[in-house]
Motif scaffolding. Structure first.
Motif, PDB file in Angstrom:
ATOM      1  N   VAL A  30       0.850  -1.131   0.042  1.00 17.59           N
ATOM      2  CA  VAL A  30      -0.104   0.005   0.104  1.00 17.59           C
ATOM      3  C   VAL A  30       0.856   1.071   0.055  1.00 17.59           C
ATOM      4  CG1 VAL A  30      -1.708   1.470   1.311  1.00 17.59           C
ATOM      5  CG2 VAL A  30      -1.959  -1.132   0.962  1.00 17.59           C
ATOM      6  N   ALA A  34       1.142   3.950  -2.782  1.00 20.15           N
ATOM      7  CA  ALA A  34       0.518   5.504  -2.581  1.00 20.15           C
ATOM      8  C   ALA A  34       1.729   6.223  -3.519  1.00 20.15           C
ATOM      9  CB  ALA A  34       0.683   5.687  -1.354  1.00 20.15           C
ATOM     10  N   THR A  97      -4.890   1.981  -2.174  1.00 19.29           N
ATOM     11  CA  THR A  97      -4.593   2.813  -1.126  1.00 19.29           C
ATOM     12  C   THR A  97      -5.962   3.646  -0.646  1.00 19.29           C
ATOM     13  OG1 THR A  97      -4.021   4.396  -2.872  1.00 19.29           O
ATOM     14  CG2 THR A  97      -2.157   2.866  -2.060  1.00 19.29           C
TER      15      THR A  97
END
Length: 161
Positions: A30, A34, A97
């Protein structure tokens, strides 16, 4: 269109929530995801070096594909419509995300290669939740869960898909 949650029983025939995967395997993905861009439309990168190099991604791949080579890529952008559907010979894994929405239908609902899109269902996937979309599930690019916001979604598939 009603938007279900992937935790609702209606999702069970389309896929599975992998809520038993340790966060030390998903959180680094994640974080790396991002840092990827959110274009105005949608963009798909089948195999992303920035995700392939994440610590623990091989362990996660072992859980998802049992040791077969896989490709962690991403689909990012802004989308609010159903304009295509596809399926694979294997399951696809997604992790976002941000919360995102998948428009899904069943392959066996097609008649003569045509799907009545009224049969498609919308499912909201919370941020940071790993899901499996079964091989028999028609799907395509995610949709934005919040108006004006984009999405960043991991797309993991067997290598070469």
């Amino acid at each position: 269109m009603h938007i279900y949650s992937v935790s609702d029983p209606e999702f069970k025939s389309y896929g599975r929530v992998w809520d038993d995967v340790p966060s030390n395997l998903t959180a680094p993905l994640v974080e790396a995801l991002a840092a990827t861009p959110i274009p105005e439309g949608t963009k798909y990168v089948a195999s992303a070096p920035e995700l392939e190099q994440v610590e623990g991604v091989d362990t996660l791949g072992l859980l998802m594909y049992g040791g077969r080579p896989f490709q962690p890529g991403w689909c990012n952008g802004h989308n609010t419509r159903l304009n295509c559907l596809e399926y694979h010979r294997d399951s696809e894994f997604n992790l976002g995300t941000e919360a995102f929405i998948l428009l899904l239908a069943k392959q066996d609902e097609m008649e003569n290669g045509v799907l009545d899109t009224a049969k498609a269902r919308a499912f909201r996937v919370p941020a940071g939740v790993l899901i499996e979309v079964y091989a028999t599930t028609l799907h395509y690019a995610p949709c934005s869960a919040a108006k004006g916001e984009g999405f960043r979604v991991l797309v993991a598939l067997p290598r070469g898909t």
